[in-house]
Design a protein around this motif. Structure first.
Motif, PDB file in Angstrom:
ATOM      1  N   LEU A   1      -1.129   5.336  11.242  1.00  0.00           N
ATOM      2  CA  LEU A   1      -0.900   3.897  11.273  1.00  0.00           C
ATOM      3  C   LEU A   1      -0.973   3.369  12.705  1.00  0.00           C
ATOM      4  O   LEU A   1      -1.437   2.244  12.929  1.00  0.00           O
ATOM      5  N   VAL A   2      -0.504   4.153  13.671  1.00  0.00           N
ATOM      6  CA  VAL A   2      -0.650   3.752  15.076  1.00  0.00           C
ATOM      7  C   VAL A   2      -2.125   3.539  15.395  1.00  0.00           C
ATOM      8  O   VAL A   2      -2.508   2.552  16.034  1.00  0.00           O
ATOM      9  N   GLU A   3      -2.964   4.448  14.916  1.00  0.00           N
ATOM     10  CA  GLU A   3      -4.410   4.329  15.139  1.00  0.00           C
ATOM     11  C   GLU A   3      -4.977   3.073  14.481  1.00  0.00           C
ATOM     12  O   GLU A   3      -5.789   2.352  15.077  1.00  0.00           O
ATOM     13  N   LEU A   4      -4.557   2.800  13.250  1.00  0.00           N
ATOM     14  CA  LEU A   4      -5.050   1.617  12.541  1.00  0.00           C
ATOM     15  C   LEU A   4      -4.654   0.326  13.255  1.00  0.00           C
ATOM     16  O   LEU A   4      -5.465  -0.606  13.379  1.00  0.00           O
ATOM     17  N   LEU A   5      -3.418   0.251  13.730  1.00  0.00           N
ATOM     18  CA  LEU A   5      -2.953  -0.960  14.406  1.00  0.00           C
ATOM     19  C   LEU A   5      -3.650  -1.144  15.754  1.00  0.00           C
ATOM     20  O   LEU A   5      -3.992  -2.270  16.133  1.00  0.00           O
TER      21      LEU A   5
ATOM     22  N   ARG B   1      -8.164 -10.059  -3.238  1.00  0.00           N
ATOM     23  CA  ARG B   1      -9.604 -10.011  -3.526  1.00  0.00           C
ATOM     24  C   ARG B   1     -10.245  -8.776  -2.897  1.00  0.00           C
ATOM     25  O   ARG B   1     -11.010  -8.053  -3.546  1.00  0.00           O
ATOM     26  N   TRP B   2      -9.899  -8.499  -1.632  1.00  0.00           N
ATOM     27  CA  TRP B   2     -10.476  -7.324  -0.969  1.00  0.00           C
ATOM     28  C   TRP B   2      -9.981  -6.036  -1.620  1.00  0.00           C
ATOM     29  O   TRP B   2     -10.727  -5.054  -1.706  1.00  0.00           O
ATOM     30  N   TRP B   3      -8.739  -6.033  -2.075  1.00  0.00           N
ATOM     31  CA  TRP B   3      -8.198  -4.836  -2.702  1.00  0.00           C
ATOM     32  C   TRP B   3      -8.917  -4.519  -4.016  1.00  0.00           C
ATOM     33  O   TRP B   3      -9.228  -3.361  -4.309  1.00  0.00           O
TER      34      TRP B   3
ATOM     35  N   VAL C   1      -7.895  -6.684   7.137  1.00  0.00           N
ATOM     36  CA  VAL C   1      -6.690  -6.350   6.372  1.00  0.00           C
ATOM     37  C   VAL C   1      -6.565  -4.847   6.122  1.00  0.00           C
ATOM     38  O   VAL C   1      -5.688  -4.425   5.370  1.00  0.00           O
ATOM     39  N   THR C   2      -7.444  -4.034   6.737  1.00  0.00           N
ATOM     40  CA  THR C   2      -7.322  -2.583   6.563  1.00  0.00           C
ATOM     41  C   THR C   2      -5.971  -2.095   7.069  1.00  0.00           C
ATOM     42  O   THR C   2      -5.263  -1.347   6.385  1.00  0.00           O
ATOM     43  N   ALA C   3      -5.600  -2.502   8.269  1.00  0.00           N
ATOM     44  CA  ALA C   3      -4.306  -2.093   8.825  1.00  0.00           C
ATOM     45  C   ALA C   3      -3.151  -2.708   8.035  1.00  0.00           C
ATOM     46  O   ALA C   3      -2.059  -2.126   7.975  1.00  0.00           O
ATOM     47  N   PHE C   4      -3.368  -3.874   7.438  1.00  0.00           N
ATOM     48  CA  PHE C   4      -2.342  -4.494   6.585  1.00  0.00           C
ATOM     49  C   PHE C   4      -1.995  -3.566   5.424  1.00  0.00           C
ATOM     50  O   PHE C   4      -0.816  -3.283   5.163  1.00  0.00           O
ATOM     51  N   PHE C   5      -3.013  -3.065   4.734  1.00  0.00           N
ATOM     52  CA  PHE C   5      -2.773  -2.127   3.646  1.00  0.00           C
ATOM     53  C   PHE C   5      -2.165  -0.828   4.178  1.00  0.00           C
ATOM     54  O   PHE C   5      -1.329  -0.205   3.510  1.00  0.00           O
ATOM     55  N   GLY C   6      -2.584  -0.426   5.391  1.00  0.00           N
ATOM     56  CA  GLY C   6      -1.994   0.756   6.004  1.00  0.00           C
ATOM     57  C   GLY C   6      -0.502   0.603   6.233  1.00  0.00           C
ATOM     58  O   GLY C   6       0.271   1.567   6.065  1.00  0.00           O
TER      59      GLY C   6
ATOM     60  N   THR D   1      -9.128   7.120   0.994  1.00  0.00           N
ATOM     61  CA  THR D   1     -10.431   6.684   0.484  1.00  0.00           C
ATOM     62  C   THR D   1     -10.461   5.180   0.259  1.00  0.00           C
ATOM     63  O   THR D   1     -11.451   4.506   0.556  1.00  0.00           O
ATOM     64  N   LEU D   2      -9.363   4.635  -0.247  1.00  0.00           N
ATOM     65  CA  LEU D   2      -9.291   3.190  -0.480  1.00  0.00           C
ATOM     66  C   LEU D   2      -9.330   2.417   0.831  1.00  0.00           C
ATOM     67  O   LEU D   2      -9.999   1.369   0.927  1.00  0.00           O
ATOM     68  N   LEU D   3      -8.631   2.896   1.847  1.00  0.00           N
ATOM     69  CA  LEU D   3      -8.644   2.206   3.142  1.00  0.00           C
ATOM     70  C   LEU D   3     -10.032   2.238   3.765  1.00  0.00           C
ATOM     71  O   LEU D   3     -10.471   1.249   4.370  1.00  0.00           O
ATOM     72  N   GLU D   4     -10.733   3.353   3.614  1.00  0.00           N
ATOM     73  CA  GLU D   4     -12.111   3.428   4.106  1.00  0.00           C
ATOM     74  C   GLU D   4     -13.006   2.461   3.339  1.00  0.00           C
ATOM     75  O   GLU D   4     -13.934   1.871   3.909  1.00  0.00           O
ATOM     76  N   ALA D   5     -12.736   2.304   2.049  1.00  0.00           N
ATOM     77  CA  ALA D   5     -13.526   1.377   1.238  1.00  0.00           C
ATOM     78  C   ALA D   5     -13.308  -0.060   1.689  1.00  0.00           C
ATOM     79  O   ALA D   5     -14.257  -0.856   1.748  1.00  0.00           O
ATOM     80  N   VAL D   6     -12.061  -0.413   2.016  1.00  0.00           N
ATOM     81  CA  VAL D   6     -11.784  -1.760   2.523  1.00  0.00           C
ATOM     82  C   VAL D   6     -12.562  -1.994   3.816  1.00  0.00           C
ATOM     83  O   VAL D   6     -13.219  -3.035   3.991  1.00  0.00           O
TER      84      VAL D   6
END
Length: 308
Positions: free
Chosen positions: A194-198, A229-231, A90-95, A75-80
């Protein structure tokens, strides 16, 4: 005077108490400076040794309240991602912090050549070792991809050192992996998510001239202030009011703690968890022992039987 200096290390510039880990680090720096003065024969002995002063205790284990479950992290990654294109960079960064258990400085230095992003085309059945480089062919557009387990080979970190302390005057300095020799690497398998995110990051945002995935606003190193800040905005959007006020994944680094807790609770041997995180086994068990769930009912029954 030494006692006054030591006491001042316990207070932040705003007058509030400093974190115990901060006090311990600054006390060590102060002690080493005076030790260097002894080496230069400017003073006869280190005066800190003559002062009975104890630094605040630093917590050795992780507060389990910071650990998020997989649904909360998703949910947090979707929010980013929903915060806009600049945040999505930075979504994949958090991933990487959660799905690969990476340190932020390791993820900030992740390069395209460090990644094996595997998958399979659901239409033609072709297998790919590097999905980010797949091009449509005459026989198939490769639009339906099944992501598979991939691999990262971590070779370096990019921590913030400050422009006064780097050779080139930059704020970040590329170094080897923490607790390893300069040329050592660490291989980390990564799940299909994570492969998908990258792959999505490469498609939507590309990589830098040096192959780095994650960059600052002007192409330089990714700054802590940017992703912090994004987090914070993502937490406010994805979590409830009480959760935002709680320690739950308050810092991006807590995603790494959540990864370690998830792996241990899933039954992955501590030796393998330590290897993937770049920890020693003893450190791993000391730090994450409080976050290992399961077995409470069994242990309670045994104690109850003994009491009965």
């Amino acid at each position: 005077m030494v006692r006054r200096v030591l006491d001042s290390l316990c207070v932040r510039l705003d007058g509030k108490p400093a974190a115990a880990s901060t006090v311990q680090r600054k006390r060590a720096t102060f002690y080493n400076v005076l030790g260097y003065a002894v080496e230069l024969e400017l003073i006869a002995s280190n005066p800190v040794d003559r002062v009975q002063w104890t630094a605040p205790e630093v917590a050795q284990s992780i507060d389990r309240r910071v650990v998020a479950n997989p649904a909360q992290v998703a949910t947090l990654l979707e929010a980013v991602k929903s915060l806009g294109k600049r945040a999505d960079k930075v979504t994949a960064f958090f991933g990487c912090l959660y799905y690969a258990g990476m340190r932020p400085s390791e993820a900030a230095d992740l390069r395209r050549e460090d990644c094996d992003l595997a998958g399979r085309c659901a239409d033609c059945g072709a297998d790919f070792d590097d999905l980010a480089a797949v091009k449509p062919s005459r026989s198939c557009e490769h639009e339906k991809i099944e992501y598979r387990w991939g691999r990262l080979v971590l070779a370096g970190t990019s921590p913030r050192a400050g422009s006064h302390w780097t050779d080139d005057g930059g704020s970040h300095e590329r170094r080897g992996l923490k607790h390893r020799g300069r040329a050592e690497t660490r291989m980390v398998p990564i799940p299909p998510r994570l492969v998908e995110l990258l792959c999505a990051h490469v498609e939507n945002h590309g990589v830098g001239p040096d192959g780095r995935f994650f960059r600052g606003l002007h192409g330089g190193p990714l700054s802590e202030s940017v992703y912090d800040r994004w987090w914070k905005l993502a937490r406010e959007k994805a979590l409830t009011e009480s959760q935002v006020a709680s320690p739950l994944v308050r810092r991006p680094y807590d995603l790494r703690h959540a990864a370690a807790s998830l792996w241990l609770n899933a039954g992955v041997p501590p030796t393998e968890v330590a290897r993937r995180l770049g920890h020693g086994v003893a450190v791993l068990l000391r730090v994450y022992a409080n976050c290992i769930d399961g077995g409470d009912d069994t242990m309670n029954d045994k104690i109850g039987d003994a009491l009965g």
